[in-house]
Design a protein around this motif. Structure first.
Motif, short mmCIF file in Angstrom:
data_model
loop_
_atom_site.label_atom_id
_atom_site.label_comp_id
_atom_site.label_asym_id
_atom_site.label_seq_id
_atom_site.Cartn_x
_atom_site.Cartn_y
_atom_site.Cartn_z
N ALA A 1 72.26 -7.03 -70.85
CA ALA A 1 72.67 -8.32 -70.30
C ALA A 1 73.67 -8.97 -71.25
CB ALA A 1 71.45 -9.22 -70.12
N MET A 2 74.52 -9.84 -70.70
CA MET A 2 75.55 -10.50 -71.50
C MET A 2 75.03 -11.86 -71.99
SD MET A 2 77.88 -8.23 -71.59
CE MET A 2 79.02 -9.24 -72.55
N LEU A 3 74.85 -11.97 -73.32
CA LEU A 3 74.32 -13.19 -73.92
C LEU A 3 75.41 -13.94 -74.67
CD1 LEU A 3 70.91 -12.01 -75.45
CD2 LEU A 3 71.47 -12.60 -73.08
N ILE B 1 76.96 -16.02 -51.14
CA ILE B 1 77.16 -15.12 -52.28
C ILE B 1 76.03 -15.27 -53.28
CG2 ILE B 1 78.65 -14.60 -54.26
CD1 ILE B 1 81.01 -15.72 -52.55
N HIS B 2 75.42 -14.15 -53.65
CA HIS B 2 74.40 -14.14 -54.70
C HIS B 2 74.89 -13.23 -55.82
CE1 HIS B 2 70.80 -15.81 -52.34
NE2 HIS B 2 71.89 -15.98 -51.60
N VAL B 3 74.78 -13.70 -57.06
CA VAL B 3 75.29 -12.94 -58.20
C VAL B 3 74.21 -12.76 -59.25
CG1 VAL B 3 76.97 -12.89 -60.09
CG2 VAL B 3 77.69 -13.59 -57.80
N HIS B 4 74.01 -11.53 -59.65
CA HIS B 4 73.05 -11.13 -60.67
C HIS B 4 73.56 -11.57 -62.04
CE1 HIS B 4 70.78 -7.74 -62.87
NE2 HIS B 4 71.72 -8.10 -63.72
N CYS B 5 72.84 -12.49 -62.69
CA CYS B 5 73.22 -13.00 -64.00
C CYS B 5 71.98 -13.06 -64.88
CB CYS B 5 73.83 -14.40 -63.91
SG CYS B 5 75.25 -14.58 -62.83
N ASN B 6 71.63 -11.99 -65.55
CA ASN B 6 70.47 -12.03 -66.45
C ASN B 6 70.77 -12.84 -67.70
OD1 ASN B 6 67.99 -10.79 -65.64
ND2 ASN B 6 69.04 -8.84 -65.52
N GLY B 7 71.94 -12.65 -68.28
CA GLY B 7 72.29 -13.36 -69.51
C GLY B 7 72.97 -14.68 -69.24
N ALA C 1 68.96 -15.56 -63.57
CA ALA C 1 69.21 -16.82 -64.30
C ALA C 1 68.21 -17.04 -65.42
CB ALA C 1 69.16 -17.99 -63.30
N GLN C 2 67.87 -15.97 -66.13
CA GLN C 2 66.72 -16.05 -67.03
C GLN C 2 66.93 -16.96 -68.23
OE1 GLN C 2 64.01 -12.76 -67.31
NE2 GLN C 2 65.62 -11.42 -66.59
N LEU C 3 68.16 -17.05 -68.70
CA LEU C 3 68.40 -17.80 -69.94
C LEU C 3 69.29 -19.01 -69.74
CD1 LEU C 3 68.87 -14.77 -72.36
CD2 LEU C 3 66.95 -16.36 -72.32
N VAL C 4 69.44 -19.47 -68.50
CA VAL C 4 70.35 -20.60 -68.27
C VAL C 4 69.91 -21.83 -69.06
CG1 VAL C 4 71.19 -19.84 -66.03
CG2 VAL C 4 69.12 -21.23 -66.15
N THR C 5 70.88 -22.59 -69.51
CA THR C 5 70.63 -23.78 -70.30
C THR C 5 70.58 -25.02 -69.41
OG1 THR C 5 72.98 -24.22 -70.63
CG2 THR C 5 71.90 -22.73 -72.21
N SER C 6 70.13 -26.13 -69.99
CA SER C 6 70.12 -27.40 -69.25
C SER C 6 71.53 -27.77 -68.82
CB SER C 6 69.53 -28.52 -70.12
OG SER C 6 68.19 -28.23 -70.46
#
Length: 560
Positions: A320-322, A357-363, A393-398
């Motif tokens: 994943a891209m962090l 549209i749905h986009v996979h964004c783990n990081g 959206a596991q690591l999304v910020t506020s």
């Protein structure tokens, strides 16, 4: 006049704020006439009273807005998951919690295939090396010890990584000279280790990927997909990354899903094929294909709401891209599956055509790219109700969630990660602070972002009550509470798996609550998730479902 059926239940939770609870629900022609008391519903005319659920609790049919038809493949190949894995037929595949146990399972499966041609791959599903702390990553040499003479392909639980043996690399021409990104090589020798990260690298193992694809398109797998949904109480399930846009399986899907015996509605989100090379020649070609699916093949039970694009990999696979400072341990080797600079170009045709549209964004870095892309799309082509969704959206910020709210985006959190990989994220991948904010449902609610929670089946079991349990309790498999401040109420979790999921698919006018005019889809439970101890939510038994007024009982309940 069609027959009216009134179902009586011990309790009905409607998720309709203007009429939150009932004891009866009236159904005609597969739709809800109303929910209330028997006296209130009698005015609709002559009816049949159905008391099947007199001792059960009805809630709106669960909606799984991020799953894959590959869930139907579990059980068609040997499973080697770290935890016991429920299968669509109701049985359980036992856990594999050591490399030795993995090798023993591999030897046993090799023996079962003794009569098969030696070039037929032995494929296993669900492995994840991250659980084997203190041990090196699984290599081809490890697999050779158990099966040196037959190609082996072990698909990791994340579906972003695979491990193969030497025979598979020889068959696939994977060598030190292979330049495909994701072919992991030993830093000392330069030789491939047997680990393949992300689709381009895994696709090199053509024989195994073809076998997986063949089974995924089989009638047995598609029926299993429906059975898995019923077992989990899911009345509407997504195949989020189907290939139906190519037209290769549409008739099969239509015949199965529209069969009255199939126990769920299916929403198939197309995964656009690469442009050129024998496929579509432009994004507009794919748009026309999606529109043709919607016009020619959609029904009340089979829908084609939009597309899904993958732009990064898996956190537990370190792909994943962090954002800075990257991974907590190990090397930073995130992989862009889709080039960020091309994302606007890729998505604009679908956005202009009104395709969700749905986009996979783990990081979180991947989420940043998607958010910026949606802003550019809206500037180029305003659409006031797009509901484009950040998946995982596991690591999304506020800050990212505030931007999503302003742009009208939705988010679908992979809540099951808290239990299945929470300890590993805390200790290995992202460290304590970011692990405590993972799957930040409470922040999404506070910032006004419409959200759902999902299982990503077959990555984890489809069980919606377990997903709710994760979001409410935030307990890891090791017993750690991961981010007390991000816990949500049982009501908010139920909303996320009903109306929240329906909303992001533009289906909230049809499903997600029990109210007049909507489809008569209910999940039938033995207890109310709003009244049991929150720690018991995952243990509530599912009787089955009602889809369009038709009852689908789980076999385990029929025999109990």
């Amino acid at each position: 006049m069609s027959v009216i059926t009134i179902f009586r239940a011990r309790q009905i939770i409607t998720m309709n704020p203007s009429n939150p609870a009932a004891t009866h629900v009236a159904v005609r022609d597969g739709r809800i006439l109303g929910a209330g008391t028997l006296e209130e519903l009698r005015g609709w005319g002559e009816y049949q009273l159905d008391e099947t659920f007199a001792e059960h609790v009805l809630v709106p049919g669960f909606v799984e807005a991020h799953a894959h038809a590959g869930e139907g493949v579990t059980g068609l190949f040997p499973m080697v998951t770290y935890f016991d894995r429920p299968l669509p037929d109701g049985t359980v595949s036992p856990a594999v919690q050591s490399y030795e146990a993995l090798k023993e399972r591999l030897r046993a499966e090799r023996d079962k295939m003794a009569a098969a041609p030696l070039d037929k791959p032995l494929v296993m599903l669900g492995f994840d090396p991250i659980y084997f702390k203190g041990q090196p990553r699984l290599t081809a040499k490890d697999l050779d010890e158990a099966c040196p003479d037959r190609p082996v392909f072990i698909y990791h639980a994340s579906a972003h990584v695979a491990s193969v043996n030497t025979k598979m690399m020889q068959m696939s021409n994977i060598t030190r000279d292979t330049l495909t990104e994701g072919v992991v090589k030993d830093p000392q020798t330069g030789e491939p280790t047997g680990e393949l990260q992300e689709q381009p690298a895994m696709a090199l193992a053509q024989a195994a990927m073809a076998l997986l694809g063949e089974q995924a398109r089989s009638r047995e797998a598609l029926w299993n997909f429906g059975y898995a949904a019923r077992t989990a109480g899911v009345t509407t399930v997504t195949d989020l990354a189907g290939s139906l846009v190519l037209g290769d399986s549409v008739d099969t899907w239509s015949g199965i899903v529209n069969d009255p015996a199939f126990p769920a509605r299916v929403c198939s989100y197309s995964l656009p094929a690469p442009i050129g090379a024998g496929g579509p020649q432009s994004g507009e070609d794919v748009v026309r294909a999606v529109k043709a699916l919607q016009a020619d093949h959609a029904s009340e039970k089979l829908r084609f709401p939009g597309i899904k694009v993958i732009i990064d990999g898996s956190i537990q696979g370190w792909t994943a891209m962090l954002s800075w400072p990257g991974y907590h341990t190990g090397e930073d080797h995130g992989i862009w599956v889709e080039a960020p600079e091309k994302l606007v170009e890729v998505l604009l045709p679908f956005h202009k055509a009104g395709i969700n549209i749905h986009v996979h964004c783990n990081g979180d870095l991947a989420a940043d790219v998607f958010i910026e892309t949606v802003e550019k799309l809206l500037i180029a082509w305003p659409w006031l109700d797009h509901r484009h969704t950040c998946q995982h959206a596991q690591l999304v910020t506020s800050a990212q969630l505030r931007r999503m709210a302003r742009l009208g985006m939705c988010v679908n959190f992979f809540a099951n990660h808290i239990f299945y990989w929470g300890d590993e994220h805390y200790e290995q991948t992202v460290g304590p602070e970011r692990a405590n904010r993972m799957e930040s449902c409470a922040t999404a609610k506070r910032e006004g972002v419409s959200f759902s929670i999902h299982s990503d089946a077959s990555v984890t079991p489809m069980d919606r009550l377990h997903v709710m349990w994760c979001a409410v309790n935030r307990l890891t498999h090791g017993g750690r509470v991961l981010g007390e401040h991000e816990k949500i109420s049982a009501y908010d979790a139920l909303h996320a798996v009903t109306l929240g999921a329906a909303y992001q698919m533009h289906m909230d006018a049809e499903i997600g609550s029990i109210e007049i005019g909507k489809l008569a889809d209910f999940t039938v439970l033995e207890e109310s998730p709003l009244e049991v101890d929150p720690l018991r939510i995952k243990d509530i038994r599912v009787w089955g479902t009602v889809v369009g007024g038709v009852k689908y009982q789980n076999p385990s309940q029929a025999s109990s």
